[in-house]
Design an enzyme around this catalytic site. Structure first.
Site, PDB file in Angstrom:
ATOM      1  N   TYR B 165       0.817  -1.218   0.000  1.00 61.73           N
ATOM      2  CA  TYR B 165       0.000   0.000   0.000  1.00 61.73           C
ATOM      3  C   TYR B 165       0.851   1.269   0.000  1.00 61.73           C
ATOM      4  CZ  TYR B 165      -3.347   3.522   1.638  1.00 61.73           C
ATOM      5  OH  TYR B 165      -4.096   4.652   1.791  1.00 61.73           O
ATOM      6  N   GLU B 172       2.322   6.150  -7.299  1.00 56.47           N
ATOM      7  CA  GLU B 172       1.286   6.937  -7.955  1.00 56.47           C
ATOM      8  C   GLU B 172       1.519   8.435  -7.752  1.00 56.47           C
ATOM      9  OE1 GLU B 172      -2.676   5.471  -7.011  1.00 56.47           O
ATOM     10  OE2 GLU B 172      -1.899   3.420  -6.978  1.00 56.47           O
TER      11      GLU B 172
END
Lengths: 308, 252
Positions: B165, B172
């Protein structure tokens, strides 16, 4: 008269919070809440939720002790509703914000647009009209909150004021930015479009006011008896024959008028989101009317005649 | 008369139960096929990425080579929102929707549309994270539906996200950040004034808002009753925990 004993337990932990003896059977829930408040200064009556059942519905303030299904010893379960704020306060801050914010954009306060436009108003007459309408709408709302509305609930949770104010203030700023922008483009169909939209706007504002007054006159001050609103001699109220919540209907109409008048997408957004929220509220109100009154007129829809 | 009505009611109940059971069988069959297909798709992507790197020795051009397959399988994941909506998967529609939309946004509106960022290392980072996560997730669902769950898949599912995560978020965010100058210069996906509908949209500022939205949200209601900062800090930590748990529950 036989006196009752009242025991207040925490709804979650079931621990005994207070034992009141010598309580009059004619005491109301509000009286009991006031007594509870005396011993726990932190929990004023508006914050208290007292139920007969840990997971049950809260009892109303005006319920009388001897009318409840309890013996001489009543057990109530307490839940803290959190910090509360009055509806009037929330409504006023919701409305004063947009009023002031829009005017700041209208008068082109510095640091919003390029410096050469500071304090100069737009050259389009529709922009002046839009400012008048927007301000009129919120002034009307403020006056209604002060003099017309009768709130059935006294308070709402404190966090609502942040939520509600953010919503109204953000959208007021967003639409005011574009309408009062130096590069604003007036409506495509010109004067005809603006005049028609103004007509719709004023019609719906009058309608909204009529409905608010009618709802106020439904019950005398302080009374909590619910009544069905019916059409009166005022033509604007005839819509009650077809709709349960015409105040929302007229509000949607007002904003549709304003959208057409300004031909501005952010206004359209605001209208649509407002419409969705008001539809949810109208449906809830309609459902509660149906539950409360068996003779409720079947022709009525929640917000749009025959449609929604 | 009464018994006749009762019989009718009982019969109706039986057909309803049968309908429910048949519906579940079809749903299970479809979900199994779907999850196998998605596992296979992401495996194909993984293999293609590894092959490219082994053959070319660089990550430059890797994104372009797998772009079409990635677009296909990531967009196909929209079906999962449908699964939640019709109830054959018991997850919130909104949670699934947000997750799938954010992936589709990265693929279509950042990586594929802004060529200049395609050779960034951060792209490879999130691609690797996504591939590992999705293969684990879809194989987990597949094995679950087949009622035969190997321990290592279960372990991977519940433990890898702790590392994946944050790495995915970093990949991103870095990619979006790298895209900013190109977006600003080209003015892409933006609408300027004046126009007939009196609205404007700036993709550059939109991307900045998107980047900010990655921060775990904490409600900014004033902490009126809690006077010590220690309490406030512990509240923030518990908020982060809640966020991690929400993600955990989503992955579940």
């Amino acid at each position: 008269m036989r006196q009752c004993e009242v025991e207040i337990l925490d709804a979650k932990t079931k621990e005994k919070l207070l034992l009141l003896d010598k309580v009059e059977p004619i005491a109301t829930i509000l009286d009991i809440k006031s007594m509870f408040h005396k011993s726990n200064q932190r929990w004023y009556p508006a914050r208290q939720s007292l139920c007969l059942d840990p997971k049950g519905k809260p009892l109303k303030d005006e319920d009388v002790l001897q009318m409840l299904p309890v013996g001489t010893t009543a057990t109530f379960y307490f839940r803290d509703l959190g910090a509360q704020i009055s509806w009037g306060t929330v409504f006023l801050s919701e409305c004063i914000g947009p009023l002031v914010i829009y005017l700041m954009f209208y008068f082109r306060v510095p640091f919003i647009y390029a410096p050469k436009y500071d304090f100069k108003t737009s050259k389009h007459w529709v922009v002046h009209l839009a400012c008048l309408c927007h301000s009129f709408h919120y002034v009307k709302r403020i006056l209604e909150t002060l003099f017309v509305h009768r709130f059935s609930h006294g308070t709402m949770p404190l966090r609502n004021i942040f939520k509600n104010c953010s919503y109204y203030w953000f959208f007021a700023a967003w639409m005011a930015y574009y309408i009062n922008h130096p590069l604003y483009t007036p409506p495509y169909y010109g004067e005809q479009q603006v005049k028609t939209a103004l007509g719709i706007f004023l019609f719906c504002q009058l309608g909204s006011f009529s409905i608010h007054v009618t709802l106020r006159n439904l019950k005398p001050p302080g009374s909590k008896i619910k009544k069905i609103p019916y059409p009166t001699k005022n033509p604007f109220t005839w819509i009650f024959a077809l709709v349960s919540c015409p105040n929302y209907t007229y509000e949607v109409g007002t904003w549709m008028g304003f959208t057409v008048m300004t031909q501005c997408v952010p206004v359209a957004f605001f209208t649509v989101i407002g419409f969705i929220q008001m539809t949810v509220w109208a449906k809830g109100k309609h459902r509660s009317y149906l539950k409360e009154f068996k003779e409720y007129p079947t022709l009525r829809s929640p917000i749009l005649p025959f449609i929604l | 008369m009464a018994s006749g009505e009762e019989d009718g009611a009982v019969e109706e109940k039986e057909t309803n139960n049968k309908k429910k059971r048949t519906k579940s069988a079809i749903a299970i069959a479809w979900l199994t096929v779907y999850n196998i297909a998605m596992t296979a798709g992401w495996l194909v992507l993984a293999v293609a990425m590894i092959r490219f790197y082994l053959q070319k020795g660089t990550h430059r051009g890797l994104y372009r080579s797998i772009a079409r397959t990635l677009k296909f399988f990531q967009t196909f994941a929209l079906l999962e929102v449908g699964h939640c909506a019709i109830g054959i998967v018991r997850t919130s529609v909104i949670v699934t929707g947000v997750q799938v939309c954010s992936r589709i946004f990265m693929v279509w509106f950042i990586a594929s549309s802004i060529r200049q960022v395609q050779n960034q290392e951060s792209v490879i980072l999130f691609l690797v994270v996504w591939t590992v996560t999705e293969i684990t997730r879809y194989s987990f669902y597949t094995f679950n539906l087949l009622n035969h769950l190997p321990y290592f898949i279960k372990w991977a599912r519940y433990n890898m996200f702790i590392v994946m995560y944050p790495l995915g978020v970093i990949g991103e965010l870095m990619t979006i950040y790298a895209a900013l100058p190109y977006v600003r210069r080209s003015g892409m996906y933006s609408l300027r004034l004046p126009n007939t509908y009196n609205v404007s949209f700036d993709y550059y500022y939109f991307l900045i808002i998107v980047m900010l939205s990655y921060i775990p949200r904490k409600k900014f209601t004033p902490i009126v009753h809690h006077k010590t900062t220690l309490f406030a800090v512990s509240k923030i930590i518990s908020e982060i925990n809640v966020h991690m748990c929400k993600l955990y529950i989503y992955i579940l």
